[in-house]
Design a protein around this motif. Structure first.
Motif, PDB file in Angstrom:
ATOM      1  N   ASP A 156       5.988  64.300 106.058  1.00 26.26           N
ATOM      2  CA  ASP A 156       6.014  64.266 104.310  1.00 26.26           C
ATOM      3  C   ASP A 156       7.500  65.570 104.402  1.00 26.26           C
ATOM      4  N   GLN A 157       7.810  65.448 103.340  1.00 22.06           N
ATOM      5  CA  GLN A 157       8.721  66.492 102.435  1.00 22.06           C
ATOM      6  C   GLN A 157       8.413  67.301 101.357  1.00 22.06           C
ATOM      7  N   ALA A 158       8.278  68.202 100.523  1.00 23.12           N
ATOM      8  CA  ALA A 158       8.006  68.344  99.621  1.00 23.12           C
ATOM      9  C   ALA A 158       9.818  69.636  99.232  1.00 23.12           C
ATOM     10  N   PHE A 159      10.114  69.220  98.580  1.00 23.21           N
ATOM     11  CA  PHE A 159      11.194  69.561  97.932  1.00 23.21           C
ATOM     12  C   PHE A 159      10.546  71.350  96.898  1.00 23.21           C
ATOM     13  N   ASP A 199      -0.477  68.699 111.378  1.00 23.58           N
ATOM     14  CA  ASP A 199      -0.208  69.763 112.551  1.00 23.58           C
ATOM     15  C   ASP A 199       0.057  70.896 112.357  1.00 23.58           C
ATOM     16  N   VAL A 200       1.514  70.810 111.957  1.00 21.99           N
ATOM     17  CA  VAL A 200       2.177  71.726 111.662  1.00 21.99           C
ATOM     18  C   VAL A 200       2.942  71.869 110.219  1.00 21.99           C
ATOM     19  N   ILE A 201       3.221  72.862 109.604  1.00 25.63           N
ATOM     20  CA  ILE A 201       4.532  72.482 108.387  1.00 25.63           C
ATOM     21  C   ILE A 201       5.661  73.997 108.786  1.00 25.63           C
ATOM     22  N   ILE A 202       7.048  73.438 108.318  1.00 19.94           N
ATOM     23  CA  ILE A 202       7.767  74.095 108.204  1.00 19.94           C
ATOM     24  C   ILE A 202       8.217  74.688 107.090  1.00 19.94           C
ATOM     25  N   LEU A 203       7.955  75.913 106.366  1.00 19.78           N
ATOM     26  CA  LEU A 203       8.233  75.987 104.925  1.00 19.78           C
ATOM     27  C   LEU A 203       9.451  77.308 104.786  1.00 19.78           C
ATOM     28  N   ASP A 204      10.430  76.956 104.024  1.00 20.27           N
ATOM     29  CA  ASP A 204      11.873  77.865 103.457  1.00 20.27           C
ATOM     30  C   ASP A 204      11.090  78.311 102.612  1.00 20.27           C
ATOM     31  N   ILE A 205      11.360  80.005 102.836  1.00 17.87           N
ATOM     32  CA  ILE A 205      10.621  80.490 102.143  1.00 17.87           C
ATOM     33  C   ILE A 205      12.506  80.950 100.556  1.00 17.87           C
ATOM     34  N   MET A 206      13.111  81.037 100.114  1.00 17.61           N
ATOM     35  CA  MET A 206      13.619  80.790  99.134  1.00 17.61           C
ATOM     36  C   MET A 206      13.444  79.703  98.479  1.00 17.61           C
ATOM     37  N   MET A 207      13.161  79.306  97.183  1.00 15.92           N
ATOM     38  CA  MET A 207      12.773  78.254  96.457  1.00 15.92           C
ATOM     39  C   MET A 207      12.065  78.546  95.397  1.00 15.92           C
ATOM     40  N   PRO A 208      12.948  78.003  94.118  1.00 21.54           N
ATOM     41  CA  PRO A 208      12.374  77.831  92.901  1.00 21.54           C
ATOM     42  C   PRO A 208      10.866  78.111  92.589  1.00 21.54           C
ATOM     43  N   VAL A 237      16.074  68.183 109.522  1.00 19.48           N
ATOM     44  CA  VAL A 237      14.828  68.214 109.959  1.00 19.48           C
ATOM     45  C   VAL A 237      13.501  66.999 110.157  1.00 19.48           C
ATOM     46  N   CYS A 238      13.737  66.437 109.133  1.00 23.54           N
ATOM     47  CA  CYS A 238      12.784  64.903 109.434  1.00 23.54           C
ATOM     48  C   CYS A 238      13.403  63.956 110.276  1.00 23.54           C
ATOM     49  N   GLU A 239      14.748  63.716 110.451  1.00 24.41           N
ATOM     50  CA  GLU A 239      15.302  62.982 111.281  1.00 24.41           C
ATOM     51  C   GLU A 239      15.372  63.938 113.121  1.00 24.41           C
ATOM     52  N   THR A 240      16.140  64.709 113.080  1.00 26.18           N
ATOM     53  CA  THR A 240      15.384  65.649 114.191  1.00 26.18           C
ATOM     54  C   THR A 240      14.570  65.575 114.678  1.00 26.18           C
ATOM     55  N   THR A 241      12.897  65.696 113.978  1.00 27.89           N
ATOM     56  CA  THR A 241      12.191  65.744 114.950  1.00 27.89           C
ATOM     57  C   THR A 241      10.764  64.420 114.984  1.00 27.89           C
ATOM     58  N   ARG A 242      11.221  63.299 114.372  1.00 28.98           N
ATOM     59  CA  ARG A 242      11.066  61.981 113.936  1.00 28.98           C
ATOM     60  C   ARG A 242       9.793  61.910 115.311  1.00 28.98           C
ATOM     61  N   ASP A 243      11.146  62.195 116.723  1.00 28.56           N
ATOM     62  CA  ASP A 243       9.834  61.493 118.185  1.00 28.56           C
ATOM     63  C   ASP A 243       8.770  61.916 118.004  1.00 28.56           C
ATOM     64  N   LEU A 244       9.009  62.834 117.960  1.00 33.49           N
ATOM     65  CA  LEU A 244       7.032  63.489 117.988  1.00 33.49           C
ATOM     66  C   LEU A 244       6.422  63.391 116.425  1.00 33.49           C
ATOM     67  N   ASP A 279      16.171  72.392  99.795  1.00 34.56           N
ATOM     68  CA  ASP A 279      17.628  71.909 100.121  1.00 34.56           C
ATOM     69  C   ASP A 279      17.321  70.163 100.649  1.00 34.56           C
ATOM     70  N   LYS A 280      17.202  68.792 100.267  1.00 31.87           N
ATOM     71  CA  LYS A 280      17.040  67.404 100.220  1.00 31.87           C
ATOM     72  C   LYS A 280      18.162  67.516 101.901  1.00 31.87           C
ATOM     73  N   HIS A 281      18.740  67.972 101.773  1.00 34.94           N
ATOM     74  CA  HIS A 281      19.808  67.656 103.138  1.00 34.94           C
ATOM     75  C   HIS A 281      19.200  68.498 104.148  1.00 34.94           C
ATOM     76  N   LEU A 282      18.876  68.812 104.204  1.00 29.02           N
ATOM     77  CA  LEU A 282      18.827  69.867 105.714  1.00 29.02           C
ATOM     78  C   LEU A 282      16.959  69.902 105.530  1.00 29.02           C
ATOM     79  N   SER A 283      16.208  69.351 104.566  1.00 29.42           N
ATOM     80  CA  SER A 283      15.187  68.656 104.721  1.00 29.42           C
ATOM     81  C   SER A 283      15.114  67.233 105.731  1.00 29.42           C
ATOM     82  N   ASP A 284      16.119  66.473 104.909  1.00 28.93           N
ATOM     83  CA  ASP A 284      15.929  65.374 105.625  1.00 28.93           C
ATOM     84  C   ASP A 284      16.787  65.083 106.937  1.00 28.93           C
TER      85      ASP A 284
END
Length: 228
Positions: free
Chosen positions: A27-30, A45-54, A16-23, A9-14
């Motif tokens: 990089d994004q993968a879709f 240093d850390v990975i955020i991973l969605d489960i339900m992806m095509p 997350v990136c905006e929320t964490t940008r101070d820390l 979900d590109k909107h959600l990914s963006d």
């Protein structure tokens, strides 16, 4: 610090990136395949991973990562909130689990806790190696009471070495982490920067801790043996 967000979900990914940008620098993968490829570079240093992806889902990505020996902490971000889903995620090697929708503050706190457990010094914004200190917030370096003046990429390189102390990191890993996989320069620049770091540390006797492992890469080593 570097964050990889694997979320279709590109909107959600963006978000997350905006929320964490101070820390984090993110990089994004879709999709799962792209995410697995980036994660295998072992520069995050850390990975955020969605489960339900095509295609390849998050569980499959996580399974492959752990099979390949990639130990980067993983925060699963998913709408699947049953106890069985959580158990499956943890058994496959996840470090934490956050259910959608989520509060931004909770995401930041969970990421902070994960990184603090894995590399330490996160809340204090400081990395330490013997008397060498790197303040991540002010981007200042000191050895004992003496300030060491370093430029941007030198600090980025030192941060990566300190986060992986006593671990060999290859030129390719350093280049991808510090300069980026899309950089127009070449990894020969690393030798110049390693040499400059050693010169900066020489007066304090800390140049000996930056070791060249012939044919493999570099390591910030606590044993202080002469580098090859």
């Amino acid at each position: 610090m570097r964050l990889l967000v694997i979320e279709d979900d590109k909107h959600l990914s963006d978000t997350v990136c905006e929320t964490t940008r101070d820390l984090f620098e993110a990089d994004q993968a879709f999709d799962g395949e792209e995410g697995l490829y980036l994660a295998q570079q072992n520069i995050y240093d850390v990975i955020i991973l969605d489960i339900m992806m095509p295609g390849m889902n998050g569980y499959e990505v996580l399974t492959h990562l752990r099979e390949y020996g990639i130990t980067t902490p993983v925060l699963i971000l998913t709408a699947k909130d049953s106890i069985d889903d959580k158990i499956q995620g943890f058994k496959k090697g996840a470090d934490d689990y956050l259910v959608k929708p989520f509060h931004r503050e909770e995401l930041l706190l969970r990421l902070e806790a994960i990184v603090r457990r894995s590399v330490g010094g996160f809340r204090e914004h400081t990395l330490s190696f013997k008397e060498l200190k790197l303040n991540l917030k002010s981007r200042t370096v000191s050895i004992g009471e003496e300030a060491i003046l370093l430029n941007g990429k030198q600090i980025d390189l030192l941060e990566y070495l300190m986060n992986n102390k006593n671990i060999i990191v290859t030129k390719e890993q350093i280049f991808d982490r510090v300069w980026g996989m899309d950089s127009s320069t070449t990894n020969t620049v690393i030798e110049v920067y390693i040499s400059n770091l050693r010169k900066k540390f020489k007066a304090a006797g800390y140049d000996k801790y930056i070791k060249t492992i012939r044919g493999m890469g570099y390591m910030l080593s606590e044993n202080g043996e002469d580098h090859e």
